[in-house]
Motif scaffolding. Structure first.
Motif, PDB file in Angstrom:
ATOM      1  N   UNK A  25      24.311  51.127  58.281  1.00  0.00           N
ATOM      2  CA  UNK A  25      24.623  51.405  56.873  1.00  0.00           C
ATOM      3  C   UNK A  25      25.734  50.478  56.396  1.00  0.00           C
ATOM      4  N   UNK A  26      26.790  50.379  57.180  1.00  0.00           N
ATOM      5  CA  UNK A  26      27.934  49.550  56.796  1.00  0.00           C
ATOM      6  C   UNK A  26      27.568  48.070  56.773  1.00  0.00           C
ATOM      7  N   UNK A  27      26.819  47.615  57.778  1.00  0.00           N
ATOM      8  CA  UNK A  27      26.422  46.209  57.839  1.00  0.00           C
ATOM      9  C   UNK A  27      25.527  45.834  56.655  1.00  0.00           C
ATOM     10  N   UNK A  28      24.505  46.646  56.395  1.00  0.00           N
ATOM     11  CA  UNK A  28      23.606  46.356  55.276  1.00  0.00           C
ATOM     12  C   UNK A  28      24.390  46.332  53.964  1.00  0.00           C
ATOM     13  N   UNK A  29      25.247  47.327  53.770  1.00  0.00           N
ATOM     14  CA  UNK A  29      26.011  47.416  52.525  1.00  0.00           C
ATOM     15  C   UNK A  29      26.931  46.216  52.346  1.00  0.00           C
ATOM     16  N   UNK A  30      27.626  45.834  53.386  1.00  0.00           N
ATOM     17  CA  UNK A  30      28.525  44.669  53.290  1.00  0.00           C
ATOM     18  C   UNK A  30      27.758  43.407  52.925  1.00  0.00           C
ATOM     19  N   UNK A  53      29.659  59.003  52.410  1.00  0.00           N
ATOM     20  CA  UNK A  53      29.004  57.715  52.625  1.00  0.00           C
ATOM     21  C   UNK A  53      27.485  57.863  52.586  1.00  0.00           C
ATOM     22  N   UNK A  54      26.841  56.999  51.843  1.00  0.00           N
ATOM     23  CA  UNK A  54      25.380  57.008  51.715  1.00  0.00           C
ATOM     24  C   UNK A  54      24.851  55.603  51.976  1.00  0.00           C
ATOM     25  N   UNK A  55      23.699  55.534  52.605  1.00  0.00           N
ATOM     26  CA  UNK A  55      23.038  54.243  52.792  1.00  0.00           C
ATOM     27  C   UNK A  55      22.557  53.733  51.440  1.00  0.00           C
ATOM     28  N   UNK A  56      22.523  52.440  51.285  1.00  0.00           N
ATOM     29  CA  UNK A  56      21.926  51.846  50.094  1.00  0.00           C
ATOM     30  C   UNK A  56      20.463  52.288  49.993  1.00  0.00           C
ATOM     31  N   UNK A  57      20.012  52.563  48.790  1.00  0.00           N
ATOM     32  CA  UNK A  57      18.600  52.883  48.595  1.00  0.00           C
ATOM     33  C   UNK A  57      17.701  51.751  49.058  1.00  0.00           C
TER      34      UNK A  57
END
Length: 149
Positions: A25-30, A53-57
């Motif tokens: 989640x953090x890697x994708x968002x960054x 904290x939520x994952x990007x859609x």
């Protein structure tokens, strides 16, 4: 591999479970969606919608794409022509995502007889059977006698 003649209205395909990790989640968002409710767990707690904290859609959609390719193996690939997405609930770290695919329409092409358009409805569910993503997608599907001419 599945071809147009293998598919029927109301066919259903189910995927395996995929565990969404905090690191992912953090890697994708960054990399792709650096909004605070995707990148900072403490700040996300104050968000009026997500409250954590939520994952990007779009990350959830990417996981769904992976699961589609595994459980719905269409010959020559899932060649999308249209999709409508909804994210009724956020994806969280440790959610176990699985997809349920339902064929809702099959339209053979009138001009190109070796193919057609298949519409399918998808629900991505977590371990509590809560819907994380809903979509209606149209793909190009070839018949066995496809000709590259």
């Amino acid at each position: 591999m599945l071809y147009l003649e293998d598919l029927n209205l109301n066919d259903v395909f189910e995927s395996r479970r995929y565990v969404m990790t905090l690191d992912e989640i953090l890697d994708f968002a960054e990399r792709y969606d650096p909004q605070v409710f995707h990148t900072d767990a403490e700040a996300a707690k104050q968000h009026p919608i997500f409250q954590g904290l939520a994952a990007s859609g779009w990350h959830t959609a990417a996981v769904v794409m992976r699961l589609w390719t595994e459980c719905f193996p269409v010959a020559y690939g899932l060649i999308g022509s249209e999709s409508h997405l909804r994210w009724p609930r956020p994806t969280r770290a440790h959610d176990e995502i699985r997809v349920h695919v339902h064929i809702s329409d099959i339209q053979p092409s009138k001009r190109k007889l070796d193919r057609g358009i298949v519409t399918y409805e998808t629900q991505a569910l977590n371990q509590k059977d809560e819907v994380l993503l809903q979509s209606s997608t149209k793909i190009l599907v070839f018949k066995r006698e496809f000709s590259a001419n």
